[in-house]
Write an enzyme that holds these catalytic residues in place. Sequence first.
Site, mmCIF file in Angstrom:
data_model
loop_
_atom_site.group_PDB
_atom_site.id
_atom_site.type_symbol
_atom_site.label_atom_id
_atom_site.label_comp_id
_atom_site.label_asym_id
_atom_site.label_seq_id
_atom_site.Cartn_x
_atom_site.Cartn_y
_atom_site.Cartn_z
ATOM 1 N N LYS A 5 12.555 31.007 34.820
ATOM 2 C CA LYS A 5 11.715 30.314 33.828
ATOM 3 C C LYS A 5 11.849 28.815 34.100
ATOM 4 C CE LYS A 5 11.092 28.453 30.195
ATOM 5 N NZ LYS A 5 10.436 27.124 30.190
ATOM 6 N N GLY A 34 20.282 22.825 31.470
ATOM 7 C CA GLY A 34 19.456 22.094 30.514
ATOM 8 C C GLY A 34 20.342 21.391 29.510
ATOM 9 N N SER A 35 19.784 21.148 28.349
ATOM 10 C CA SER A 35 20.509 20.357 27.352
ATOM 11 C C SER A 35 21.616 21.175 26.685
ATOM 12 C CB SER A 35 19.530 19.867 26.290
ATOM 13 O OG SER A 35 18.931 20.976 25.662
ATOM 14 N N THR A 36 22.609 20.469 26.197
ATOM 15 C CA THR A 36 23.726 21.130 25.510
ATOM 16 C C THR A 36 23.232 21.854 24.263
ATOM 17 O OG1 THR A 36 25.333 19.613 26.441
ATOM 18 C CG2 THR A 36 25.949 20.661 24.375
ATOM 19 N N GLU A 37 22.272 21.250 23.582
ATOM 20 C CA GLU A 37 21.730 21.861 22.358
ATOM 21 C C GLU A 37 21.122 23.232 22.666
ATOM 22 O OE1 GLU A 37 18.553 19.485 20.928
ATOM 23 O OE2 GLU A 37 18.179 20.793 19.206
ATOM 24 N N GLY A 61 21.679 24.990 25.319
ATOM 25 C CA GLY A 61 22.778 25.819 25.841
ATOM 26 C C GLY A 61 23.468 26.580 24.720
ATOM 27 N N GLU A 118 24.984 24.962 32.801
ATOM 28 C CA GLU A 118 25.150 23.602 33.335
ATOM 29 C C GLU A 118 24.427 22.684 32.364
ATOM 30 O OE1 GLU A 118 27.006 22.890 35.747
ATOM 31 O OE2 GLU A 118 27.094 24.644 37.054
ATOM 32 N N CYS A 161 21.808 14.799 35.294
ATOM 33 C CA CYS A 161 22.893 15.209 34.387
ATOM 34 C C CYS A 161 24.172 14.442 34.677
ATOM 35 C CB CYS A 161 23.117 16.704 34.499
ATOM 36 S SG CYS A 161 23.317 17.249 36.190
ATOM 37 N N GLU A 218 23.682 11.563 25.231
ATOM 38 C CA GLU A 218 23.003 11.535 26.526
ATOM 39 C C GLU A 218 21.579 11.007 26.328
ATOM 40 O OE1 GLU A 218 21.903 15.332 28.317
ATOM 41 O OE2 GLU A 218 22.596 14.565 30.257
HETATM 42 P P1 NAD Z 1 16.045 21.630 27.778
HETATM 43 O O1 NAD Z 1 17.339 22.211 27.372
HETATM 44 O O2 NAD Z 1 15.135 21.118 26.742
HETATM 45 O O3 NAD Z 1 15.182 22.709 28.589
HETATM 46 C C1 NAD Z 1 15.676 23.365 29.715
HETATM 47 C C2 NAD Z 1 14.959 24.689 29.884
HETATM 48 O O4 NAD Z 1 15.251 25.519 28.773
HETATM 49 C C3 NAD Z 1 13.441 24.593 29.944
HETATM 50 O O5 NAD Z 1 12.975 25.534 30.879
HETATM 51 C C4 NAD Z 1 13.016 24.988 28.525
HETATM 52 O O6 NAD Z 1 11.724 25.532 28.441
HETATM 53 C C5 NAD Z 1 14.054 26.044 28.212
HETATM 54 N N1 NAD Z 1 14.286 26.244 26.780
HETATM 55 C C6 NAD Z 1 14.042 25.403 25.752
HETATM 56 N N2 NAD Z 1 14.415 25.971 24.575
HETATM 57 C C7 NAD Z 1 14.918 27.194 24.880
HETATM 58 C C8 NAD Z 1 15.502 28.248 24.115
HETATM 59 N N3 NAD Z 1 15.645 28.159 22.794
HETATM 60 N N4 NAD Z 1 15.925 29.351 24.765
HETATM 61 C C9 NAD Z 1 15.827 29.450 26.096
HETATM 62 N N5 NAD Z 1 15.278 28.494 26.882
HETATM 63 C C10 NAD Z 1 14.834 27.362 26.284
HETATM 64 O O7 NAD Z 1 16.430 20.544 28.848
HETATM 65 P P2 NAD Z 1 15.464 19.556 29.621
HETATM 66 O O8 NAD Z 1 15.032 18.496 28.681
HETATM 67 O O9 NAD Z 1 14.424 20.324 30.374
HETATM 68 O O10 NAD Z 1 16.483 18.977 30.726
HETATM 69 C C11 NAD Z 1 17.324 17.939 30.461
HETATM 70 C C12 NAD Z 1 18.740 18.417 30.192
HETATM 71 O O11 NAD Z 1 19.236 19.204 31.276
HETATM 72 C C13 NAD Z 1 19.711 17.267 30.074
HETATM 73 O O12 NAD Z 1 20.558 17.461 28.972
HETATM 74 C C14 NAD Z 1 20.508 17.330 31.357
HETATM 75 O O13 NAD Z 1 21.781 16.765 31.308
HETATM 76 C C15 NAD Z 1 20.549 18.783 31.628
HETATM 77 N N6 NAD Z 1 20.834 19.061 33.041
HETATM 78 C C16 NAD Z 1 22.081 19.502 33.377
HETATM 79 C C17 NAD Z 1 22.405 19.740 34.707
HETATM 80 C C18 NAD Z 1 23.769 20.228 35.101
HETATM 81 O O14 NAD Z 1 23.900 20.737 36.191
HETATM 82 N N7 NAD Z 1 24.786 20.107 34.266
HETATM 83 C C19 NAD Z 1 21.458 19.537 35.700
HETATM 84 C C20 NAD Z 1 20.205 19.076 35.325
HETATM 85 C C21 NAD Z 1 19.898 18.855 33.982
#
Ligand code: NAD
Length: 507
Positions: free
Chosen positions: A203, A255-258, A260, A277, A311, A410
């Site tokens: 996804k 993605g974001s910690t929230e 996650g 991650e 990140c 962040e």
């Molecule tokens: P995000 O968490 O908003 O979205 C990430 C993905 O999750 C997207 O595909 C989104 O559609 C999906 N998503 C959103 N809500 C969801 C839910 N309730 N259930 C399942 N999937 C859902 O993050 P973003 O804004 O796309 O990316 C930025 C974040 O990613 C930053 O916090 C960044 O630090 C983090 N990031 C971390 C790493 C790492 O390796 N640690 C690498 C890259 C980015």
Amino acid sequence: MSAVAQATAGDAYSIASRLEAGLKGAPRGLLIDGKSVQAVSGKTFATLNPATGKEICQVAEGGAADVDLAVQAARRALTNPAWCNMSAVDRSLVLNRLADLIERDAQELAVLECIDNGKPATLTKVVEIEGSIKTFRYFAGWPTKFGGETLPVSPRSGAKILNYTVREPVGVCGLIVPWNYPMSMAAWKVAPALAAGCTVVLKPAEQTPLTALRLAELALEAGIPAGVFNVITGFGEAGAALVDHPGVDKVAFTGSTEVGKAIVRGSTGNLKKVSLELGGKSPQIVLPDADLDAAAASIAAGIFFNQGQTCTAGSRLYAHASIHDDLLGRIADHAAKLTIGNGLDPSVNFGPLVSEEQWDRVSSYVEIGQREGAELVCGGARPNGLGDGFFFQPTILANAGRDMRIVREEIFGPVLSALSWSDPEDLVAQANDSDFGLSAGIWTNDLKQAHRLAGAVKAGTVWVNCFNLVDNATPFGGFKQSGWGREHGRQAMELYSEVKSIWVNLS
Ligand code: NAD
């Protein structure tokens, strides 16, 4: 052959217009069981070019019904003899073939990523495309080397026992990735999952769906059987449906910690294996004896590369009071030299943020920082003369305090929050005073101090006199709320496999 592959070589602008012309018309479909299909609901959404704010094309908006079809396809593929009986050598071969195909289409993929994500094509070529090639080639080496072991057990009965372990694919994997490094984040998950023999439903982020679809098409061309690699484009609801689905055995999320945390909550139905991650707020620690030229260049790159949407971005600077002003001036000089603009222009090395929403977020943090008492050294606004793109200047905020939101949260944009320190006892406590623990940079020529600090900092990766080096061979991931598990290396293969212990009575 897709519109993307039909594009021929040329400069980035002409490749982009060919790609965009090819993508107009029918919406880009989901990829389920080897076929491009529209969403069951018929819904679509627009993906925009962040450099112009204009729509590139419509993309199918997957929902729970589509996720169900994709998971069913992935479950069937898991027991398809063409996949589950594929020899380790042949699994290596198909992964290497996929790397070859990415290499063949590198120029078009680099431009596709540039128009969908905004980062300069010169960078997408290196980071996304060449990075993904390296990831697939690295993990292509694992199927022939990843196995179990025989173990010297001592049963009380004295029976003669042969005990050995085997590694089995964990099953169907739901892979959810963000928009900041779209293709490489997908590769970091797809490559080890396939190397371990799993099947996947990917996804991609709603902001950047295009290279994921192309990657899955190339996988089919490489000989990976239909259903092994499915793609559901869409919003968070599609991700949540994947997390909830009882047919999914593992979720890997970046993605974001929230989000996650929502994924952890959502995956309890069938207790999926979960790896995460997440976000970061990485400290850059500069000691008074550091090579300031090298530190300034690398600290600037560490926060401004990819417009700060990284990140691991070194977003908290802890500079010793004796060199603080000098260092900040040098970092500001590097910021001033960045060429901001449309990433199709080969001279540009700083593109737009990914979306209007991200622009608003970054801008609001710059305002919050100043309201809380930080001082704007440079940037902080939209650069002039760049039209409707989501451009934001590289920004430095000085006199930041440890409790300010710009130090604790962040921002995920090109904003460096600078603090000065003079008490070495308090330095580590300050650097570790964060919910995150993804990475840290240390700048000093004192070997003892370097090792002492590297040991004391709570982070999954520590760079000494360098920053943001990442390699498939070494584990990557976070302490604290920066995640669970490690990608890359043997650790990634372990994430996508189960260990089985087998006891054979030989008495
Ligand atoms: P995000 O968490 O908003 O979205 C990430 C993905 O999750 C997207 O595909 C989104 O559609 C999906 N998503 C959103 N809500 C969801 C839910 N309730 N259930 C399942 N999937 C859902 O993050 P973003 O804004 O796309 O990316 C930025 C974040 O990613 C930053 O916090 C960044 O630090 C983090 N990031 C971390 C790493 C790492 O390796 N640690 C690498 C890259 C980015």
